[in-house]
Design a protein around this motif. Structure first.
Motif, PDB file in Angstrom:
ATOM      1  N   ASN A  73       6.433  -1.953  -7.512  1.00 41.89           N
ATOM      2  CA  ASN A  73       7.657  -1.423  -6.902  1.00 41.89           C
ATOM      3  C   ASN A  73       8.110  -2.276  -5.727  1.00 41.89           C
ATOM      4  OD1 ASN A  73       7.927   0.765  -8.649  1.00 41.89           O
ATOM      5  ND2 ASN A  73       6.637   2.094  -7.386  1.00 41.89           N
ATOM      6  N   MET A  74       7.165  -2.797  -4.948  1.00 41.94           N
ATOM      7  CA  MET A  74       7.506  -3.629  -3.790  1.00 41.94           C
ATOM      8  C   MET A  74       8.286  -4.864  -4.219  1.00 41.94           C
ATOM      9  SD  MET A  74       4.934  -5.566  -1.107  1.00 41.94           S
ATOM     10  CE  MET A  74       4.190  -6.537  -2.439  1.00 41.94           C
ATOM     11  N   PHE A  75       7.765  -5.589  -5.202  1.00 42.81           N
ATOM     12  CA  PHE A  75       8.446  -6.810  -5.628  1.00 42.81           C
ATOM     13  C   PHE A  75       9.765  -6.494  -6.328  1.00 42.81           C
ATOM     14  CE2 PHE A  75       4.180  -8.684  -5.157  1.00 42.81           C
ATOM     15  CZ  PHE A  75       4.516  -9.786  -4.378  1.00 42.81           C
ATOM     16  N   GLY A 119      10.073   9.641  -4.896  1.00 41.19           N
ATOM     17  CA  GLY A 119       9.029   8.635  -4.965  1.00 41.19           C
ATOM     18  C   GLY A 119       9.608   7.257  -5.244  1.00 41.19           C
ATOM     19  N   PHE A 120       8.813   6.241  -4.988  1.00 46.40           N
ATOM     20  CA  PHE A 120       9.273   4.858  -5.163  1.00 46.40           C
ATOM     21  C   PHE A 120       9.470   4.538  -6.639  1.00 46.40           C
ATOM     22  CE2 PHE A 120       6.971   4.646  -1.076  1.00 46.40           C
ATOM     23  CZ  PHE A 120       7.990   4.135  -0.288  1.00 46.40           C
ATOM     24  N   SER A 121      10.597   3.828  -6.898  1.00 48.08           N
ATOM     25  CA  SER A 121      10.910   3.463  -8.286  1.00 48.08           C
ATOM     26  C   SER A 121      11.250   1.983  -8.435  1.00 48.08           C
ATOM     27  CB  SER A 121      12.088   4.302  -8.788  1.00 48.08           C
ATOM     28  OG  SER A 121      13.241   4.083  -7.971  1.00 48.08           O
ATOM     29  N   GLY A 122      11.226   1.238  -7.318  1.00 49.53           N
ATOM     30  CA  GLY A 122      11.534  -0.183  -7.398  1.00 49.53           C
ATOM     31  C   GLY A 122      13.010  -0.487  -7.309  1.00 49.53           C
ATOM     32  N   GLU A 138      15.116   0.810  -1.066  1.00 48.72           N
ATOM     33  CA  GLU A 138      13.989   1.681  -0.768  1.00 48.72           C
ATOM     34  C   GLU A 138      13.170   1.041   0.337  1.00 48.72           C
ATOM     35  OE1 GLU A 138      11.860   2.360  -4.369  1.00 48.72           O
ATOM     36  OE2 GLU A 138      13.458   3.564  -5.273  1.00 48.72           O
ATOM     37  N   GLY A 139      12.511   1.846   1.155  1.00 47.13           N
ATOM     38  CA  GLY A 139      11.773   1.283   2.280  1.00 47.13           C
ATOM     39  C   GLY A 139      10.629   2.161   2.741  1.00 47.13           C
ATOM     40  N   SER A 176       0.825  -1.216   0.000  1.00 43.60           N
ATOM     41  CA  SER A 176       0.000   0.000   0.000  1.00 43.60           C
ATOM     42  C   SER A 176       0.858   1.265   0.000  1.00 43.60           C
ATOM     43  CB  SER A 176      -0.926   0.004   1.217  1.00 43.60           C
ATOM     44  OG  SER A 176      -0.178   0.104   2.426  1.00 43.60           O
ATOM     45  N   GLN A 177       2.076   1.173   0.559  1.00 44.97           N
ATOM     46  CA  GLN A 177       2.977   2.320   0.593  1.00 44.97           C
ATOM     47  C   GLN A 177       3.787   2.468  -0.686  1.00 44.97           C
ATOM     48  OE1 GLN A 177       3.200   4.474   3.404  1.00 44.97           O
ATOM     49  NE2 GLN A 177       1.365   3.338   3.990  1.00 44.97           N
TER      50      GLN A 177
END
Length: 390
Positions: free
Chosen positions: A41-43, A262-265, A269-270, A35-36
């Motif tokens: 990006n999480m995987f 921002g998240f980029s995968g 990153e956390g 969700s964050q």
């Protein structure tokens, strides 16, 4: 009215409780992180972080383990272990309230890993020196020094010689607390009877018999021991891969902050969950351990399960300025004393034949690890205070 005798009621348990707990943990972790960060990006971050850890950290730890393993085997082959045993064994009784031969367990686990104590404990001649309640204490004693040489050498390689040595002192203090707390519990549970009649072997002869040496010339023995020790280091390096890639990846995702753009995968990153917990605990962590940043809590948490994975956090923490010399000393002390004991204590006590004492051993060793970290911090403070006068 007569009482029923010999009838035991079965305790009602929730069906598939383990399955429910497992699914709950999966949903909470992937649900919160996804969700964050977003699912894609999480995987991607999980895979990239694991890959970076394998290349940048695991092989470094393996290299340290190979060199440390080679030195450890040479120390055994050419009598350094026996010499240390003769010098320090008389101190075991006043310090740990354990037989002098227990020092052999300390040095063998320091040069290798926690389970090395089991090979000694299975020797009838060795065990004959211990009272019944002292045998389970070998688990805590050996664990407090497991992978000690690898942890110490790794910290020294980061440029923190003094702090690594202070960490060793802290681990030693924590071990005293852990072993003595464990002994108090085992006395109540097992009594103090001697396991068997005392062997005719002297302490020094016993050490000679338990430590195998090679035959041949000095060069042949040197080369053989060097290669055997190096091979043991490779085995240690390979054995830490699952812990580093799985545990450390999860810890890093929960520790590091989101990137500014921002998240980029990308790797490392956390969602910064552990720092939030660390901030809540900072009134305790700062005065006891001297942690300047809440992210530092990730190391001791990881060390509970795998000290090799915990070491993987150090380089990144140093690069980002999260930790300094004080934290290195505390990490060394807690990393050595705990050294992944939650993943080895159960199997070790089971091998010693004392499964019922697992909870007592875990409680004692948690306290010992905390004392190790606190001791290391205050030794650093005291040493800095003394150096301020010069």
């Amino acid at each position: 009215m007569q009482k029923s005798v010999g009838v035991k009621r079965k305790r009602k348990t929730i069906p598939h409780l383990d399955t429910i707990a497992f699914i709950t943990i999966l949903v909470l972790f992937f649900g919160y992180v996804g969700s964050q960060m977003g699912v894609a990006n999480m995987f991607s971050t999980i895979m990239q972080t694991s890959y970076k850890l394998l290349l940048d950290t695991v092989f470094l730890i393996m290299a340290v383990a190979v060199l440390a393993g080679a030195f450890g085997k040479l120390a055994m082959e050419f009598g350094l272990v026996n010499l240390l045993n003769k010098v320090f064994a008389p101190l075991m009784k006043p310090i740990f309230n354990m037989p002098g031969v227990a020092f052999l367990g300390i040095i063998t686990t320091y040069l290798s890993d926690n389970p090395a104590i089991i090979s000694l404990a299975r020797d009838d001649d060795y065990i004959s020196y211990f009272k019944r309640h002292e045998v389970p204490c070998l688990c805590n004693l050996g664990t407090a020094f497991g992978m000690g040489l690898v942890v110490t050498t790794f910290m020294m390689a980061q440029g923190y010689l003094k702090e690594a040595l202070i960490g060793n002192v802290g681990a030693f203090i924590g071990c005293i607390v852990s072993v003595r707390l464990m002994a108090r519990s085992t006395k109540k549970s097992l009594g103090v009877e001697v396991v068997k009649e005392k062997t005719d072997l002297s302490r020094d002869e016993l050490a000679d018999n338990l430590i195998e040496t090679n035959e041949g010339s000095f060069f042949e023995r040197f080369l053989s021991a060097f290669l055997e020790g190096g091979k043991l280091g490779v085995d240690i390096g390979l054995s830490i891969i699952p812990g580093v890639l799985i545990i450390c990846t999860v810890i890093m995702i929960l520790t590091f902050a989101p990137p500014t753009g921002g998240f980029s995968g990308e790797a490392y990153e956390g969602v910064a969950l552990l720092p939030k917990i660390g901030e809540l605990l900072s009134p305790i962590l700062q005065p006891l351990f001297g942690f300047e940043n809440p992210e530092a809590i990730a190391f001791p948490i990881t060390a509970l399960g795998a000290v090799g994975a915990a070491l993987s956090l150090v380089e990144k923490f140093l690069e980002t300025g999260i930790i300094g010399g004080n934290e290195i000393a505390v990490f060394t002390a807690m990393g050595m004393c705990w050294s992944g004991f939650l993943s080895t204590h159960v199997a070790m006590l089971d091998s010693l034949g004392h499964r019922k004492l697992i909870s007592k051993a875990i409680r004692s060793h948690i306290v010992g690890g905390l004392v190790a970290g606190i001791s290391a911090h205050f030794i650093v403070v005291f040493s800095n205070f003394i150096m301020g006068f010069f």
